[in-house]
Design a protein around this motif. Structure first.
Motif, short mmCIF file in Angstrom:
data_model
loop_
_atom_site.label_atom_id
_atom_site.label_comp_id
_atom_site.label_asym_id
_atom_site.label_seq_id
_atom_site.Cartn_x
_atom_site.Cartn_y
_atom_site.Cartn_z
N PHE A 61 0.84 -1.19 0.00
CA PHE A 61 0.00 0.00 0.00
C PHE A 61 0.88 1.25 0.00
O PHE A 61 1.67 1.46 0.94
CB PHE A 61 -0.90 0.01 1.24
CG PHE A 61 -1.84 -1.16 1.31
CD1 PHE A 61 -3.16 -1.03 0.89
CD2 PHE A 61 -1.42 -2.39 1.79
CE1 PHE A 61 -4.04 -2.10 0.95
CE2 PHE A 61 -2.28 -3.48 1.85
CZ PHE A 61 -3.60 -3.33 1.42
N THR A 62 0.78 2.04 -1.03
CA THR A 62 1.57 3.26 -1.16
C THR A 62 0.63 4.46 -1.05
O THR A 62 -0.34 4.57 -1.81
CB THR A 62 2.30 3.30 -2.51
OG1 THR A 62 3.09 2.11 -2.64
CG2 THR A 62 3.21 4.52 -2.59
N PHE A 63 0.92 5.35 -0.09
CA PHE A 63 0.09 6.52 0.18
C PHE A 63 0.82 7.79 -0.22
O PHE A 63 1.97 8.01 0.17
CB PHE A 63 -0.25 6.61 1.67
CG PHE A 63 -1.15 5.51 2.18
CD1 PHE A 63 -1.86 4.70 1.31
CD2 PHE A 63 -1.29 5.31 3.55
CE1 PHE A 63 -2.69 3.69 1.78
CE2 PHE A 63 -2.12 4.31 4.04
CZ PHE A 63 -2.82 3.50 3.15
N ARG A 64 0.14 8.64 -0.97
CA ARG A 64 0.70 9.92 -1.41
C ARG A 64 -0.07 11.05 -0.75
O ARG A 64 -1.28 11.16 -0.91
CB ARG A 64 0.61 10.03 -2.94
CG ARG A 64 1.06 11.37 -3.52
CD ARG A 64 2.57 11.48 -3.55
NE ARG A 64 3.00 12.78 -4.10
CZ ARG A 64 4.26 13.15 -4.20
NH1 ARG A 64 5.23 12.34 -3.78
NH2 ARG A 64 4.58 14.32 -4.70
N LEU A 65 0.62 11.90 -0.01
CA LEU A 65 -0.01 13.03 0.69
C LEU A 65 -0.21 14.21 -0.25
O LEU A 65 0.39 14.28 -1.34
CB LEU A 65 0.84 13.46 1.89
CG LEU A 65 1.31 12.37 2.86
CD1 LEU A 65 1.99 13.02 4.05
CD2 LEU A 65 0.15 11.52 3.32
N ARG A 66 -1.03 15.15 0.18
CA ARG A 66 -1.27 16.37 -0.60
C ARG A 66 -0.18 17.39 -0.28
O ARG A 66 0.03 17.76 0.88
CB ARG A 66 -2.65 16.95 -0.25
CG ARG A 66 -3.81 16.02 -0.58
CD ARG A 66 -5.15 16.64 -0.20
NE ARG A 66 -6.23 15.69 -0.38
CZ ARG A 66 -6.88 15.47 -1.52
NH1 ARG A 66 -6.55 16.20 -2.59
NH2 ARG A 66 -7.85 14.58 -1.61
N ASP A 67 0.51 17.84 -1.29
CA ASP A 67 1.56 18.84 -1.10
C ASP A 67 0.94 20.13 -0.56
O ASP A 67 -0.08 20.61 -1.08
CB ASP A 67 2.25 19.12 -2.43
CG ASP A 67 3.55 19.89 -2.27
OD1 ASP A 67 3.96 20.12 -1.10
OD2 ASP A 67 4.15 20.26 -3.29
N GLY A 68 1.53 20.66 0.50
CA GLY A 68 1.04 21.91 1.07
C GLY A 68 -0.04 21.73 2.12
O GLY A 68 -0.52 22.71 2.69
N HIS A 69 -0.41 20.48 2.42
CA HIS A 69 -1.41 20.23 3.46
C HIS A 69 -0.78 20.55 4.82
O HIS A 69 0.39 20.23 5.07
CB HIS A 69 -1.85 18.77 3.41
CG HIS A 69 -3.08 18.47 4.21
ND1 HIS A 69 -3.70 17.25 4.17
CD2 HIS A 69 -3.82 19.23 5.05
CE1 HIS A 69 -4.76 17.26 4.96
NE2 HIS A 69 -4.84 18.45 5.51
N ARG A 70 -1.57 21.16 5.69
CA ARG A 70 -1.06 21.58 7.00
C ARG A 70 -1.98 21.14 8.12
O ARG A 70 -3.18 20.98 7.92
CB ARG A 70 -0.87 23.11 7.05
CG ARG A 70 0.17 23.62 6.05
CD ARG A 70 0.31 25.14 6.08
NE ARG A 70 1.32 25.56 5.13
CZ ARG A 70 2.63 25.62 5.38
NH1 ARG A 70 3.07 25.28 6.60
NH2 ARG A 70 3.49 25.99 4.46
N TRP A 71 -1.37 20.96 9.29
CA TRP A 71 -2.15 20.72 10.50
C TRP A 71 -2.88 22.01 10.88
O TRP A 71 -2.58 23.07 10.34
CB TRP A 71 -1.24 20.27 11.65
CG TRP A 71 -0.59 18.93 11.44
CD1 TRP A 71 0.63 18.70 10.90
CD2 TRP A 71 -1.14 17.65 11.79
NE1 TRP A 71 0.90 17.34 10.87
CE2 TRP A 71 -0.16 16.67 11.41
CE3 TRP A 71 -2.32 17.23 12.38
CZ2 TRP A 71 -0.38 15.31 11.61
CZ3 TRP A 71 -2.53 15.86 12.57
CH2 TRP A 71 -1.58 14.92 12.20
N SER A 72 -3.79 21.90 11.82
CA SER A 72 -4.62 23.06 12.18
C SER A 72 -3.83 24.21 12.77
O SER A 72 -4.32 25.34 12.80
CB SER A 72 -5.71 22.63 13.17
OG SER A 72 -5.13 22.03 14.33
#
Length: 634
Positions: free
Chosen positions: A114-125
């Protein structure tokens, strides 16, 4: 080169007018006086490729702003917020299909890579970056730390006792690789309470000895009045019950209130990763106020308009009152279908300490007799107003796996057959009161233990007692506090309990059938067998009942199945065994759940499925898309 704003517009299916984003940047929310510094512009708060939510059916793009009120029965009920917010790496939609959410994309090979790709520029609150470092921290500094996780990698991540290989491929890509297929991994990721694969590392490192000085860590431990750094880390990282206002989140709303409190304020996450088709950042609602109230009066308060969105602490018995209140207050009352396999089930403990009862309950003839001696039609009419359907503990017609034979297995009232089965077992002697005698001479009196959290349980049990007296069996009801009851079940001190049926009554073939087999010590019918499977044979006891062993073997076969067709076949085989063997005695399912909303609240479905798994209560219907229409509320 395409800009982030243009990418957002293209994803939404139309170029978003500059004025739309500019107007939001200038909104009152951004310029709130309690903010020390103004937030960055909208295009700096969203990922480069945000998730675009297409509002289908009766839903329509809404307006930003406003506050809604909800009532909770105690401080611990803030746990509903991360469930209802339903921000997941991958999640279900209302059709119970998997979709990317936090992830930009994912790839599955051989059901084990399983390979997961995150969203570039996503930030925590809090504005800090969300990257693969947050996954690495959980894997290396939490799961592999023997003080934080004494058992190492969580059992939910193991296949046949083996943990996966974890890899960070780059700052936005992680991979989990098992030796054998793990087809229920994505279902766990999408569940209401998933195994937490990521935490805000930048925030939590201050509470970890690998990154913090002993002196500072001791100071933080003392300040929080906990025993050691382990308790401190657990306290500060708790996500299931979000009591730490400083803990960054990826949910649509963030808790801003530290307990204890009579009201909890959840504010919109300014870095939330979803937008609507117009390019407006979700959630629409600015604040959710959770007012703590006595559980017993929540329905009365909801009926007088003191809640803008209420589902918890309501039951169908409140419906008549709530519906009549529609005429006097600006509320709307709808009914959703509950997804449990049975609204209430009687659950014999096949692992109880009492050898006589254990032997009887492991005899399928006894379980079938008890099921045949229940008048489900009477219970449905008397307690559920005839709006449910009689059923064993089985899946609902809303599932593609549904068959009438599962619902009706041993569910028709037949006292002659029930009496004959008990006679066949050898329970032929009765006392002066007509109650059958056990092999050791005791009367066949079943103590049914309950946490007493649902008022209707007593009504149902009184009717069941009337039915069972016809076959020489008597019931006594014993109420225990929930945690004490759980300990008694696992310790084998209960012989029968009452509780809901299958959590997931609307499964698809690609959802795990783990509820049908011994897989967890939370299963009240076989806690020791479930613990044995959960611990990979290190604790509990192996099943010694042929049908339970068969279910466990089929569970393993489902995990190894190469196709959806094969998983479908295994599901049906397991459903046949589970319902025919009556391991749990269901009574009525497809019951209805009232939901109360302010007349001004939009995008809330009139009809929907309601349950914990897989719908995450309100979660799959995306409360971040609910919005307040001020004109409608007048």
């Amino acid at each position: 080169m395409i800009t982030r704003r243009q990418a957002l517009a293209l994803l939404a299916g139309t170029m978003v007018p500059h004025q739309v984003l500019a107007a939001y940047v200038d909104s009152d929310y951004v310029r709130r006086p309690d903010l020390k510094e103004p937030l960055p512009p909208i295009d700096q708060r969203l990922p480069k490729v945000p998730r675009v939510v297409k509002l289908e059916g009766d839903k329509a793009p809404g307006r930003l702003g406003g506050t809604i009120r909800m009532l909770i029965g105690g401080q611990r009920d803030i746990r509903y917020m991360p469930i209802n917010g339903y921000s997941r790496l991958i999640g279900y939609n209302p059709k119970l299909e998997l979709e990317t959410d936090i992830l930009e994309s994912f790839e599955v090979k051989e059901e084990r890579i399983f390979t997961f790709r995150l969203r570039d520029g996503h930030r925590w609150s809090d504005g800090s970056e969300f990257t693969t470092e947050d996954f690495r921290y959980v894997w290396e500094d939490m799961f592999l730390n023997k003080k934080l996780y004494k058992g190492g990698i969580p059992a939910s991540l193991k296949v046949d006792g083996k943990a996966p290989k974890f890899e960070v491929l780059d700052r936005l890509t992680v991979r989990y690789t098992w030796e054998d297929p793990n087809p229920d991994f994505l279902a766990d990721v999408a569940s209401p309470s998933p195994t937490r694969l990521m935490h805000p590392a930048a925030y939590l490192k201050q509470f970890h000895p690998k990154y913090q000085t002993p002196e500072k860590l001791a100071e933080l431990v003392a300040k929080s009045r906990v025993e050691d750094w382990v308790a401190l880390h657990q306290l500060k990282s708790r996500v299931v019950r979000p009591e730490n206002p400083a803990l960054p989140t990826l949910d649509p709303w963030c808790n801003r209130t530290e307990p204890p409190s009579g009201q909890f304020i959840f504010e919109r996450n300014p870095y939330f990763h979803r937008v609507d088709e117009k390019g407006q950042q979700l959630p629409y609602i600015d604040r959710v106020l959770l007012d703590v109230s006595s559980p017993g009066i929540i329905s009365a308060k909801a009926g007088t308009g003191e809640s803008d969105l209420q589902v918890t602490n309501l039951d169908f018995s409140d419906y008549t009152f709530l519906k009549s209140a529609e005429q006097r207050y600006p509320i709307t009352v709808d009914l959703w279908k509950r997804t449990q396999g049975s609204r209430m089930a009687l659950i014999p403990n096949l692992n109880c300490k009492d050898p006589v009862w254990r032997g009887l309950f492991q005899d399928v003839r006894v379980r079938r007799a008890l099921s045949l001696a229940i008048d489900r039609d009477e219970i449905n009419k008397a307690v559920f107003y005839g709006l449910g359907q009689k059923s064993g503990n089985a899946i609902l017609p809303d599932s593609p796996l549904y068959r009438d034979e599962y619902r009706l297995a041993w569910a028709d009232l037949n006292l002659d057959k029930a009496n004959a089965l008990l006679d066949e077992v050898g329970l032929t002697k009765r006392n002066w009161d007509g109650i059958r005698l056990l092999p050791d001479g005791r009367p066949m009196t079943i103590i049914v233990e309950s946490s007493g959290e649902n008022a209707f349980e007593t009504d149902v049990l009184e009717l069941v007692n009337d039915h069972w007296l016809e076959i020489g069996v008597k019931i006594f009801i014993h109420i225990s506090q929930r945690e004490l009851l759980r300990r008694r079940i696992k310790g084998g001190d209960t012989i029968m309990t009452v509780g809901p049926g299958l959590d997931n009554g609307v499964p698809t073939p690609d959802m795990s059938p783990r509820e049908l087999a011994p897989t967890s010590d939370d299963q009240q019918q076989w806690p020791l067998w479930g613990l044995y499977a959960l611990s990979n044979g290190h604790d509990g006891k192996p099943p010694d009942l042929a049908e339970a062993i068969a279910l466990q073997d089929l569970m393993g076969a489902w995990r190894r199945a190469p196709s959806s067709e094969e998983r479908t076949r295994i599901w049906h085989e397991m459903l046949h065994i589970f319902t025919d063997q009556v391991f749990t005695i269901g009574i009525v399912n497809a019951t209805l759940q009232p939901i109360v909303t302010a007349r001004s609240l939009r995008n809330v479905p009139q009809k929907a499925l309601y349950g914990f798994d897989p719908t995450a209560f309100l979660g799959v219907y995306m409360p971040d898309t609910f919005w307040l229409d001020k004109e409608a509320g007048k």
